[in-house]
Design an enzyme around this catalytic site. Sequence first.
Site, PDB file in Angstrom:
ATOM      1  N   LYS A  60      40.555  34.514  38.095  1.00 26.11           N
ATOM      2  CA  LYS A  60      39.631  34.196  38.842  1.00 26.11           C
ATOM      3  C   LYS A  60      39.575  34.697  40.225  1.00 26.11           C
ATOM      4  CE  LYS A  60      36.873  30.554  36.577  1.00 26.11           C
ATOM      5  NZ  LYS A  60      38.067  30.131  35.518  1.00 26.11           N
ATOM      6  N   GLU A  82      30.033  27.451  43.205  1.00 27.88           N
ATOM      7  CA  GLU A  82      30.053  26.329  42.295  1.00 27.88           C
ATOM      8  C   GLU A  82      31.425  26.239  41.732  1.00 27.88           C
ATOM      9  OE1 GLU A  82      29.284  29.147  41.485  1.00 27.88           O
ATOM     10  OE2 GLU A  82      30.657  29.373  39.514  1.00 27.88           O
ATOM     11  N   SER A 348      44.357  34.633  30.146  1.00 27.68           N
ATOM     12  CA  SER A 348      43.707  34.495  31.336  1.00 27.68           C
ATOM     13  C   SER A 348      44.179  33.778  32.686  1.00 27.68           C
ATOM     14  CB  SER A 348      42.201  34.241  30.831  1.00 27.68           C
ATOM     15  OG  SER A 348      42.098  32.908  30.275  1.00 27.68           O
TER      16      SER A 348
HETATM   17  C1  LIG Z   1      37.460  29.967  34.143  1.00 28.22           C
HETATM   18  C2  LIG Z   1      38.271  30.694  33.197  1.00 28.22           C
HETATM   19  C3  LIG Z   1      38.198  31.173  32.013  1.00 28.22           C
HETATM   20  C4  LIG Z   1      36.701  31.408  31.848  1.00 28.22           C
HETATM   21  O1  LIG Z   1      35.829  32.197  32.575  1.00 28.22           O
HETATM   22  P1  LIG Z   1      35.390  33.718  31.976  1.00 28.22           P
HETATM   23  O2  LIG Z   1      34.441  33.975  33.264  1.00 28.22           O
HETATM   24  O3  LIG Z   1      34.725  33.678  30.730  1.00 28.22           O
HETATM   25  O4  LIG Z   1      36.584  34.454  32.263  1.00 28.22           O
HETATM   26  C5  LIG Z   1      38.872  31.509  31.272  1.00 28.22           C
HETATM   27  N1  LIG Z   1      40.408  31.157  31.460  1.00 28.22           N
HETATM   28  C6  LIG Z   1      40.772  30.774  32.534  1.00 28.22           C
HETATM   29  C7  LIG Z   1      42.108  30.431  32.778  1.00 28.22           C
HETATM   30  C8  LIG Z   1      39.847  30.231  33.483  1.00 28.22           C
HETATM   31  O5  LIG Z   1      40.212  29.798  34.545  1.00 28.22           O
END
Ligand SMILES: *Cc1c(COP(=O)(O)O)cnc(C)c1O
Length: 364
Positions: A60, A82, A348
Site C-alpha cells: 500500500k 478511508e 502483498s
Molecule cells: C489492502 C491489502 C490487500 C487488498 O488490496 P488490493 O487493493 O486488492 O491490493 C491485499 N493484501 C494486503 C496485505 C493488504 O494490506
Amino acid sequence: MRQTYLEVLESEAFREEYGRLLRDYVGRPSPLYPARRLSEKYGCTIYLKREDLNHTGAHKINNTIGQILLARRMGKRRIIAETGAGQHGVATATVCALMDMPCTVYMGKTDVERQHANVQKMEMLGATVTPVTSGNMTLKDATNEAIRHWCCHPSDTYYIIGSTVGPHPYPDMVARLQSVISEEIKRQLQEKEGRDYPDYLVACVGGGSNAAGTAYHYLDDERVGIVLAEAGGKGVCSGMSAATIRLGRKGIIHGACTLVMQNEDGQIEEPYSISAGLDYPGIGPMHAHLSHTKRATVLSVDDDEAVQAAFELTRLEGIIPALESAHALGALGKMRFKPEDIVVLTLSGRGDKDMDTYINAFAP
Ligand SMILES: *Cc1c(COP(=O)(O)O)cnc(C)c1O
C-alpha cells in the site's frame, strides 16, 4: 486532478523523487524470491514477489507515497483517506508524517473497535481517526464519508484512495503507481530466468491494487496467464462471501461502474471475509473487464483454504503471510502446472497483523 495526474506522474521531477523514496524509504526493489520448497510441493518454479518486506508491511505504501507527492504538486494542504482494517490508514498516516501534512482518516466505528492496534499507530503518527457511524460502520461507509468530505472541501483537501477503486482517475492512477511491482518482476525474471515473463501471475484481489501492479506490464502479453484470487469467505454461495467478481452484477459504487455485490433492489450487500483487506463490495473496473474478456482467470479461495495456505507457506519457507496474500497462495492448489512453468505470486503483505486469527485457527 483528472487534468493533472498524467502530466505529473510522467514528469522527470516526479519520477526522480518517487523513485528515490521507493528506494531509500520503502526499501525497493522488493526481492523476487525463488521459493524452493513451495515449488517442489506444486511441481513448478514459484517466485514470491516480496511486497511484505516493504516499510509498513505491504504494497500500500507504493501508492500513498505517489499520491502524496501528487497532492503537494497540486498545492493541497491536507490529506484525507478511508480505511477498513487500517492498513491503508497507516500507510497514509505514515507518508503524512513524512511530508508534514495534516491527515484525517475515516474509519467505520466497527473497524475502529476491532482494529485497535492500527488506530493507535495512526494516532502515534499524528493522524486524526474519525469513526463513521452510518450503515454497517465498515469500509464502504468510511469511503462514503471520505468522498462526502472531499466533495465539500475540493480546494485544499486531497483524498488518497487505497486501491484501484473510486471515480476516475483513481483506478488508473493507483494501477500506475503500483506498476512498479511488474516493472521490477520483468527485470528480476530476466536476471534469474533469462526471460522477462512468467507463465502465470497470481495475486489476491480486494479492490485490486496489488493485482493491478503485478499484471500491469503484462496485460497485453498473452503468454502470461493472470490469476486473480478473490475471497470466498465461508463459501461463495453461503451468503457470507466477498467474491465480488463471481457474485457481483454491473452497478455503480463510489463513482465507478463495475461489478458490485447487490441485492435485487440494487442495494449494496455487505461482503464478508476472514481477511479485513478483501471485503470490499466492489472491484476495480479494470479487473471486472479482465474477467469479462477472459484475460484473467478468477478463483475464489475460502477462509479455511486461505488459513491453511498461510500455515503451509510458514512451514515450508519460514514466511508468515498476510491473510489477504494467503488467498493468492490458496489459489495454487486450484491450478494445474507443468514442471517447466514459471509462476510469480505476489505476497502483498506480512502476517504480523493477523496473528490473532492464526492463533485462533489452532484452537479446537
Ligand atoms: C489492502 C491489502 C490487500 C487488498 O488490496 P488490493 O487493493 O486488492 O491490493 C491485499 N493484501 C494486503 C496485505 C493488504 O494490506
